[in-house]
Design a protein around this motif. Structure first.
Motif, PDB file in Angstrom:
ATOM      1  N   VAL A  19      10.610   5.032  -9.456  1.00  0.00           N
ATOM      2  CA  VAL A  19       9.165   5.047  -9.206  1.00  0.00           C
ATOM      3  C   VAL A  19       8.417   4.687 -10.479  1.00  0.00           C
ATOM      4  O   VAL A  19       7.365   4.041 -10.449  1.00  0.00           O
ATOM      5  CB  VAL A  19       8.707   6.431  -8.690  1.00  0.00           C
ATOM      6  CG1 VAL A  19       7.211   6.432  -8.421  1.00  0.00           C
ATOM      7  CG2 VAL A  19       9.462   6.807  -7.436  1.00  0.00           C
ATOM      8  N   LEU A  20       8.951   5.095 -11.622  1.00  0.00           N
ATOM      9  CA  LEU A  20       8.321   4.802 -12.906  1.00  0.00           C
ATOM     10  C   LEU A  20       8.496   3.351 -13.318  1.00  0.00           C
ATOM     11  O   LEU A  20       7.868   2.888 -14.271  1.00  0.00           O
ATOM     12  CB  LEU A  20       8.913   5.703 -13.989  1.00  0.00           C
ATOM     13  CG  LEU A  20       8.644   7.198 -13.816  1.00  0.00           C
ATOM     14  CD1 LEU A  20       9.559   8.009 -14.710  1.00  0.00           C
ATOM     15  CD2 LEU A  20       7.184   7.513 -14.105  1.00  0.00           C
ATOM     16  N   ALA A  65       0.837  -1.209   0.000  1.00  0.00           N
ATOM     17  CA  ALA A  65       0.000   0.000   0.000  1.00  0.00           C
ATOM     18  C   ALA A  65       0.868   1.255   0.000  1.00  0.00           C
ATOM     19  O   ALA A  65       0.562   2.240  -0.700  1.00  0.00           O
ATOM     20  CB  ALA A  65      -0.923  -0.012   1.211  1.00  0.00           C
ATOM     21  N   THR A  66       1.942   1.242   0.771  1.00  0.00           N
ATOM     22  CA  THR A  66       2.863   2.383   0.798  1.00  0.00           C
ATOM     23  C   THR A  66       3.527   2.558  -0.558  1.00  0.00           C
ATOM     24  O   THR A  66       3.631   3.680  -1.073  1.00  0.00           O
ATOM     25  CB  THR A  66       3.937   2.181   1.873  1.00  0.00           C
ATOM     26  OG1 THR A  66       3.306   2.073   3.146  1.00  0.00           O
ATOM     27  CG2 THR A  66       4.922   3.339   1.889  1.00  0.00           C
ATOM     28  N   ARG A  67       3.957   1.472  -1.129  1.00  0.00           N
ATOM     29  CA  ARG A  67       4.601   1.523  -2.449  1.00  0.00           C
ATOM     30  C   ARG A  67       3.647   2.102  -3.489  1.00  0.00           C
ATOM     31  O   ARG A  67       4.016   2.965  -4.293  1.00  0.00           O
ATOM     32  CB  ARG A  67       5.042   0.110  -2.829  1.00  0.00           C
ATOM     33  CG  ARG A  67       5.882   0.017  -4.093  1.00  0.00           C
ATOM     34  CD  ARG A  67       6.307  -1.437  -4.282  1.00  0.00           C
ATOM     35  NE  ARG A  67       7.089  -1.622  -5.484  1.00  0.00           N
ATOM     36  CZ  ARG A  67       8.403  -1.473  -5.555  1.00  0.00           C
ATOM     37  NH1 ARG A  67       9.084  -1.126  -4.480  1.00  0.00           N
ATOM     38  NH2 ARG A  67       9.057  -1.658  -6.691  1.00  0.00           N
ATOM     39  N   GLN A  68       2.393   1.640  -3.461  1.00  0.00           N
ATOM     40  CA  GLN A  68       1.415   2.133  -4.425  1.00  0.00           C
ATOM     41  C   GLN A  68       1.104   3.602  -4.192  1.00  0.00           C
ATOM     42  O   GLN A  68       0.906   4.373  -5.139  1.00  0.00           O
ATOM     43  CB  GLN A  68       0.130   1.308  -4.350  1.00  0.00           C
ATOM     44  CG  GLN A  68      -0.895   1.674  -5.422  1.00  0.00           C
ATOM     45  CD  GLN A  68      -0.331   1.570  -6.826  1.00  0.00           C
ATOM     46  OE1 GLN A  68       0.247   0.542  -7.196  1.00  0.00           O
ATOM     47  NE2 GLN A  68      -0.483   2.616  -7.621  1.00  0.00           N
ATOM     48  N   ALA A  69       1.073   4.023  -2.932  1.00  0.00           N
ATOM     49  CA  ALA A  69       0.830   5.434  -2.625  1.00  0.00           C
ATOM     50  C   ALA A  69       1.940   6.309  -3.193  1.00  0.00           C
ATOM     51  O   ALA A  69       1.685   7.412  -3.707  1.00  0.00           O
ATOM     52  CB  ALA A  69       0.721   5.626  -1.113  1.00  0.00           C
ATOM     53  N   LEU A  70       3.168   5.841  -3.111  1.00  0.00           N
ATOM     54  CA  LEU A  70       4.287   6.587  -3.670  1.00  0.00           C
ATOM     55  C   LEU A  70       4.196   6.670  -5.194  1.00  0.00           C
ATOM     56  O   LEU A  70       4.434   7.730  -5.785  1.00  0.00           O
ATOM     57  CB  LEU A  70       5.613   5.943  -3.261  1.00  0.00           C
ATOM     58  CG  LEU A  70       6.007   6.137  -1.792  1.00  0.00           C
ATOM     59  CD1 LEU A  70       7.114   5.164  -1.403  1.00  0.00           C
ATOM     60  CD2 LEU A  70       6.440   7.572  -1.544  1.00  0.00           C
ATOM     61  N   THR A  80       7.036  12.393  -1.336  1.00  0.00           N
ATOM     62  CA  THR A  80       6.807  11.869   0.004  1.00  0.00           C
ATOM     63  C   THR A  80       5.804  12.722   0.784  1.00  0.00           C
ATOM     64  O   THR A  80       5.018  12.188   1.567  1.00  0.00           O
ATOM     65  CB  THR A  80       8.122  11.765   0.790  1.00  0.00           C
ATOM     66  OG1 THR A  80       8.766  13.042   0.845  1.00  0.00           O
ATOM     67  CG2 THR A  80       9.057  10.763   0.143  1.00  0.00           C
ATOM     68  N   ASP A  81       5.815  14.025   0.547  1.00  0.00           N
ATOM     69  CA  ASP A  81       4.828  14.879   1.211  1.00  0.00           C
ATOM     70  C   ASP A  81       3.418  14.511   0.779  1.00  0.00           C
ATOM     71  O   ASP A  81       2.501  14.406   1.615  1.00  0.00           O
ATOM     72  CB  ASP A  81       5.101  16.354   0.895  1.00  0.00           C
ATOM     73  CG  ASP A  81       6.301  16.901   1.652  1.00  0.00           C
ATOM     74  OD1 ASP A  81       6.787  16.214   2.571  1.00  0.00           O
ATOM     75  OD2 ASP A  81       6.757  18.013   1.309  1.00  0.00           O
ATOM     76  N   LEU A  82       3.228  14.315  -0.520  1.00  0.00           N
ATOM     77  CA  LEU A  82       1.897  13.980  -1.016  1.00  0.00           C
ATOM     78  C   LEU A  82       1.458  12.596  -0.544  1.00  0.00           C
ATOM     79  O   LEU A  82       0.293  12.380  -0.207  1.00  0.00           O
ATOM     80  CB  LEU A  82       1.866  14.051  -2.541  1.00  0.00           C
ATOM     81  CG  LEU A  82       0.505  13.814  -3.202  1.00  0.00           C
ATOM     82  CD1 LEU A  82      -0.537  14.812  -2.694  1.00  0.00           C
ATOM     83  CD2 LEU A  82       0.632  13.901  -4.723  1.00  0.00           C
ATOM     84  N   ALA A  83       2.397  11.660  -0.495  1.00  0.00           N
ATOM     85  CA  ALA A  83       2.077  10.300  -0.045  1.00  0.00           C
ATOM     86  C   ALA A  83       2.042  10.180   1.470  1.00  0.00           C
ATOM     87  O   ALA A  83       1.647   9.137   2.007  1.00  0.00           O
ATOM     88  CB  ALA A  83       3.096   9.319  -0.616  1.00  0.00           C
TER      89      ALA A  83
END
Length: 200
Positions: A61-62, A14-19, A41-44
């Protein structure tokens, strides 16, 4: 309950997907060069340390799907009677994973755009693709040692992966739908297999 491995893995994913989601949004809205790791990181709502636990660089990330996709391709190569069947199975597994993963989210389209326009992304994609091809080539050679040597196995995998990647980038760059892009990737697979597999 907090030590449950399944729960930890779900939280990690879930953290990975949020990033990834945050990065895609910011890259799209602000541009790749105008977005930093701190912005993501601020947005996530996670720390920079957490970011780097998941991704070595901003470019990665891409490529969040790349490692899993390479593993699927390597696994798909084994257990087939002919090299054509092995390569076809690897390609089908990678394309199916694309269909289930990043195409609907817009990640693939954004990646295709940035590969064309951003040298840092282009370089990272080429590096990761080369690493994946090396692993798939080794698996192909192990599965069919009488049909290939190191050079011809690498050439066959490179031709296949290159054809699929080029078709996907071209399709996405012209604004095709996800279904059309998947169709282009399957067409590229057919073209490559006719050219690179013995006896075809």
């Amino acid at each position: 309950m907090s030590d449950d491995p399944g729960r930890r893995e779900r939280k990690k994913q879930a953290t990975r997907q949020a990033l990834v989601t945050a990065a895609v949004r910011l890259f799209t809205e602000r541009g790749y060069d105008n977005t930093g790791v701190t912005d993501i990181t601020d947005l996530a709502d996670v720390s920079k340390r957490t970011f780097f636990l998941h991704f070595p660089t901003k470019e990665d990330v891409l490529l969040a799907d790349s490692e899993a996709r390479a593993v699927l391709a390597v696994e798909a190569v084994a257990g087939h009677a002919t090299p054509r069947e092995s390569l076809a199975a690897a390609a089908a597994r990678m394309i199916a994973d694309t269909a289930a993963g990043d195409l609907p989210s817009g990640l693939a389209a954004l990646r295709a755009q940035l590969v064309v326009t951003t040298p840092a992304v282009q370089a990272r994609v080429l590096h990761v693709t080369f690493q994946a091809q090396t692993r798939i080539s080794a698996a192909l050679l192990a599965a069919h040692p009488g049909e290939f040597d190191e050079v011809t196995a690498s050439a066959a995998v490179g031709a296949l992966v290159g054809a699929i990647s080029a078709a996907a980038v071209t399709s996405l760059a012209r604004g095709d739908s996800p279904d059309a892009t998947l169709a282009a990737m399957r067409t590229a697979t057919d073209v490559a297999l006719r050219c690179v597999t013995p006896g075809s």
